[in-house]
Design a protein around this motif. Structure first.
Motif, PDB file in Angstrom:
ATOM      1  N   ASP A   1       0.837  -1.207   0.000  1.00 45.21           N
ATOM      2  CA  ASP A   1       0.000   0.000   0.000  1.00 45.21           C
ATOM      3  C   ASP A   1       0.868   1.253   0.000  1.00 45.21           C
ATOM      4  N   LEU A   2       1.935   1.211   0.779  1.00 45.45           N
ATOM      5  CA  LEU A   2       2.785   2.399   0.906  1.00 45.45           C
ATOM      6  C   LEU A   2       3.510   2.701  -0.394  1.00 45.45           C
ATOM      7  N   ILE A   3       4.081   1.687  -1.008  1.00 46.74           N
ATOM      8  CA  ILE A   3       4.859   1.901  -2.232  1.00 46.74           C
ATOM      9  C   ILE A   3       3.944   2.099  -3.429  1.00 46.74           C
ATOM     10  N   GLU A   4       2.720   1.524  -3.372  1.00 46.69           N
ATOM     11  CA  GLU A   4       1.742   1.549  -4.463  1.00 46.69           C
ATOM     12  C   GLU A   4       2.310   0.840  -5.688  1.00 46.69           C
ATOM     13  N   GLU A   5       2.842   1.532  -6.625  1.00 41.67           N
ATOM     14  CA  GLU A   5       3.381   0.891  -7.829  1.00 41.67           C
ATOM     15  C   GLU A   5       4.904   0.784  -7.698  1.00 41.67           C
ATOM     16  N   ALA A   6       5.323  -0.336  -7.107  1.00 43.11           N
ATOM     17  CA  ALA A   6       6.765  -0.543  -6.920  1.00 43.11           C
ATOM     18  C   ALA A   6       7.445  -0.692  -8.274  1.00 43.11           C
ATOM     19  N   PRO A   7       8.587  -0.052  -8.448  1.00 45.38           N
ATOM     20  CA  PRO A   7       9.302  -0.173  -9.728  1.00 45.38           C
ATOM     21  C   PRO A   7       9.746  -1.600  -9.976  1.00 45.38           C
ATOM     22  N   MET A   8       9.510  -2.098 -11.178  1.00 47.75           N
ATOM     23  CA  MET A   8       9.910  -3.453 -11.562  1.00 47.75           C
ATOM     24  C   MET A   8      10.849  -3.367 -12.761  1.00 47.75           C
ATOM     25  N   SER A   9      11.678  -4.404 -12.885  1.00 57.16           N
ATOM     26  CA  SER A   9      12.563  -4.481 -14.042  1.00 57.16           C
ATOM     27  C   SER A   9      12.497  -5.894 -14.606  1.00 57.16           C
ATOM     28  N   THR A  10      12.958  -6.029 -15.828  1.00 55.75           N
ATOM     29  CA  THR A  10      12.941  -7.329 -16.501  1.00 55.75           C
ATOM     30  C   THR A  10      14.368  -7.728 -16.862  1.00 55.75           C
ATOM     31  N   ILE A  11      14.724  -8.957 -16.510  1.00 56.09           N
ATOM     32  CA  ILE A  11      16.039  -9.522 -16.831  1.00 56.09           C
ATOM     33  C   ILE A  11      15.806 -10.813 -17.614  1.00 56.09           C
ATOM     34  N   ILE A  12      16.580 -11.008 -18.673  1.00 53.01           N
ATOM     35  CA  ILE A  12      16.504 -12.259 -19.436  1.00 53.01           C
ATOM     36  C   ILE A  12      17.654 -13.142 -18.971  1.00 53.01           C
ATOM     37  N   TYR A  13      17.300 -14.238 -18.318  1.00 52.68           N
ATOM     38  CA  TYR A  13      18.305 -15.137 -17.736  1.00 52.68           C
ATOM     39  C   TYR A  13      18.190 -16.508 -18.388  1.00 52.68           C
ATOM     40  N   ASN A  14      19.283 -16.938 -19.044  1.00 52.24           N
ATOM     41  CA  ASN A  14      19.287 -18.212 -19.778  1.00 52.24           C
ATOM     42  C   ASN A  14      18.047 -18.342 -20.671  1.00 52.24           C
ATOM     43  N   ASN A  15      17.769 -17.246 -21.390  1.00 47.86           N
ATOM     44  CA  ASN A  15      16.677 -17.170 -22.378  1.00 47.86           C
ATOM     45  C   ASN A  15      15.283 -17.172 -21.753  1.00 47.86           C
ATOM     46  N   GLU A  16      15.190 -17.009 -20.449  1.00 47.24           N
ATOM     47  CA  GLU A  16      13.888 -16.934 -19.777  1.00 47.24           C
ATOM     48  C   GLU A  16      13.724 -15.560 -19.160  1.00 47.24           C
ATOM     49  N   ARG A  17      12.512 -14.981 -19.301  1.00 51.26           N
ATOM     50  CA  ARG A  17      12.262 -13.623 -18.835  1.00 51.26           C
ATOM     51  C   ARG A  17      11.884 -13.623 -17.351  1.00 51.26           C
ATOM     52  N   TYR A  18      12.580 -12.783 -16.554  1.00 49.48           N
ATOM     53  CA  TYR A  18      12.304 -12.655 -15.129  1.00 49.48           C
ATOM     54  C   TYR A  18      11.845 -11.226 -14.831  1.00 49.48           C
ATOM     55  N   HIS A  19      10.724 -11.100 -14.103  1.00 51.79           N
ATOM     56  CA  HIS A  19      10.237  -9.794 -13.676  1.00 51.79           C
ATOM     57  C   HIS A  19      10.674  -9.578 -12.225  1.00 51.79           C
ATOM     58  N   ILE A  20      11.482  -8.558 -12.011  1.00 56.18           N
ATOM     59  CA  ILE A  20      12.166  -8.374 -10.742  1.00 56.18           C
ATOM     60  C   ILE A  20      11.517  -7.258  -9.925  1.00 56.18           C
ATOM     61  N   LYS A  21      11.158  -7.577  -8.663  1.00 53.37           N
ATOM     62  CA  LYS A  21      10.630  -6.585  -7.731  1.00 53.37           C
ATOM     63  C   LYS A  21      11.715  -6.181  -6.736  1.00 53.37           C
ATOM     64  N   PRO A  22      11.518  -5.042  -6.064  1.00 50.34           N
ATOM     65  CA  PRO A  22      12.486  -4.643  -5.033  1.00 50.34           C
ATOM     66  C   PRO A  22      12.462  -5.627  -3.855  1.00 50.34           C
ATOM     67  N   ILE A  23      13.496  -5.528  -3.029  1.00 51.31           N
ATOM     68  CA  ILE A  23      13.598  -6.318  -1.801  1.00 51.31           C
ATOM     69  C   ILE A  23      13.385  -5.363  -0.629  1.00 51.31           C
ATOM     70  N   TYR A  24      12.604  -5.799   0.372  1.00 54.19           N
ATOM     71  CA  TYR A  24      12.265  -4.923   1.490  1.00 54.19           C
ATOM     72  C   TYR A  24      12.832  -5.468   2.806  1.00 54.19           C
ATOM     73  N   TYR A  25      13.353  -4.538   3.612  1.00 55.01           N
ATOM     74  CA  TYR A  25      13.812  -4.857   4.963  1.00 55.01           C
ATOM     75  C   TYR A  25      13.138  -3.886   5.930  1.00 55.01           C
ATOM     76  N   VAL A  26      12.656  -4.412   7.062  1.00 50.90           N
ATOM     77  CA  VAL A  26      12.064  -3.583   8.100  1.00 50.90           C
ATOM     78  C   VAL A  26      12.855  -3.817   9.382  1.00 50.90           C
ATOM     79  N   ASN A  27      13.451  -2.740   9.876  1.00 49.59           N
ATOM     80  CA  ASN A  27      14.280  -2.827  11.085  1.00 49.59           C
ATOM     81  C   ASN A  27      15.354  -3.903  10.942  1.00 49.59           C
ATOM     82  N   GLY A  28      15.868  -4.032   9.708  1.00 48.99           N
ATOM     83  CA  GLY A  28      16.949  -4.967   9.440  1.00 48.99           C
ATOM     84  C   GLY A  28      16.527  -6.371   9.097  1.00 48.99           C
TER      85      GLY A  28
END
Length: 348
Positions: free
Chosen positions: A123-150
């Motif tokens: 809810d806070l981030i709403e539309e989190a930025p995503m990226s696409t990586i092609i790994y060994n000919n397969e498409r991966y949609h990458i989301k951010p990683i979140y840490y709260v208080n470590g």
């Protein structure tokens, strides 16, 4: 008795009051009876004002806000608004504009307080930025990683007051492989083989990293849209690893047999992996733990030569004599480096 105007005014008021008497309306507000002058139209709101009640005071209080830190920036998450009060006229829902009549009963109930903010990271981030990586000919949609208080959390984590939230992006090849694939390349301890607890950094058996078709390092930065491939080379053998570490893996001698040079060898060590014996040609893998012990030297005997030559006995007749350095010898006689050996057939 007054005379003149002083007499006329009271008399006029009395006459007017008798011909046009003032009427009152009685109602109860939250159990308290009040009287109002009868007017053409009286409303619930009029009664509340006459009773000295401020309707705004009956609105629920807003819910508690939460203050959090997102990537070093302070953000306030407001609570929910309090609910509006509820008005009843003779036990039926009403509004401030509802008309009232003599004898009516009005009740105003305080609205519920608003709840504290209930917000997830999504809810806070709403539309989190995503990226696409092609790994060994397969498409991966990458989301951010979140840490709260470590601590690592997912997008559905419910944010608490004073939380410190860090949003990280997958921006290196190593991070991508660890977070998005089953590759073990990112774990440093798996880049080694251990022989008697001595680490051996794998060179053979390593992985070639190709980024957009070019060889690169595992820690190279990764950009959206990049194409990544991993090519694994052959894994090293036990013989190569032990040789690189300087272990005397075998005992060797060179002899002459019937004028042919022979190189004889015997394993000088015993190698075990997970309580199983290994051959010198056995493949080793990252993380393997090898136990090596040296065998006691047994030396070589004449009979060992026949493991390295093939004798054609098709046309042989009579008996044979073994020679070592021109002297007769037997099958179990020890032999040494540089010995001259022969087998000679004698006719009967």
């Amino acid at each position: 008795m007054p005379s003149g105007p002083d007499l006329v005014t009271p008399i006029g008021i009395g006459i007017s009051a008798k011909s046009n008497p003032i009427h009152y309306v009685s109602v109860t507000v939250n159990g308290e009876q009040i009287r109002l002058f009868e007017m053409a139209s009286l409303s619930v709101g009029d009664c509340l004002v006459h009773a000295g009640l401020d309707i705004q005071a009956f609105y629920g209080r807003p819910g508690l806000a939460k203050i959090v830190i997102l990537n070093g920036k302070e953000i306030t998450l407001p609570g929910e608004f309090g609910e509006q009060p509820t008005l009843y006229l003779n036990s039926k829902i009403a509004t401030v504009d509802t008309s009232v009549t003599h004898g009516d009963h009005i009740i105003i109930e305080r609205g519920n307080n608003g709840a504290s903010s209930v917000v997830t990271i999504d809810d806070l981030i709403e539309e989190a930025p995503m990226s696409t990586i092609i790994y060994n000919n397969e498409r991966y949609h990458i989301k951010p990683i979140y840490y709260v208080n470590g601590n690592r959390v997912t997008e559905d984590y419910l944010i608490q007051d004073k939380d410190k939230i860090d949003m990280h992006f997958i921006d290196t090849i190593r991070t991508f492989l660890i977070e998005c694939t089953t590759e073990k390349l990112g774990e440093t301890q798996h880049d080694f083989i251990y022989v008697n607890q001595e680490p051996y950094l794998m060179h053979a058996g390593s992985t070639q990293v190709l980024l957009n078709g070019k060889v690169t390092d595992i820690n190279a930065p990764l950009q959206p849209g990049d194409s990544l491939k991993l090519n694994r080379t052959a894994t090293p053998t036990l013989e190569k690893v032990l040789t690189d570490l300087g272990y005397p893996i075998k005992e060797e001698i060179t002899v002459e047999f019937n004028q042919e040079t022979l190189n004889l060898s015997k394993a000088h060590i015993k190698a075990m992996r997970n309580d199983r014996s290994l051959e010198m040609t056995s493949s080793l893998h990252p993380g393997d733990e090898i136990e090596v012990t040296e065998k006691q030297s047994e030396g070589f005997i004449f009979q060992d030569v026949f493991n390295y030559v093939e004798l054609d006995l098709t046309n042989k007749q009579g008996h044979f004599i073994l020679y070592k350095n021109d002297a007769p010898a037997g099958f179990t006689d020890p032999i040494d480096h540089g010995d001259q050996l022969a087998i000679v057939w004698k006719q009967l």
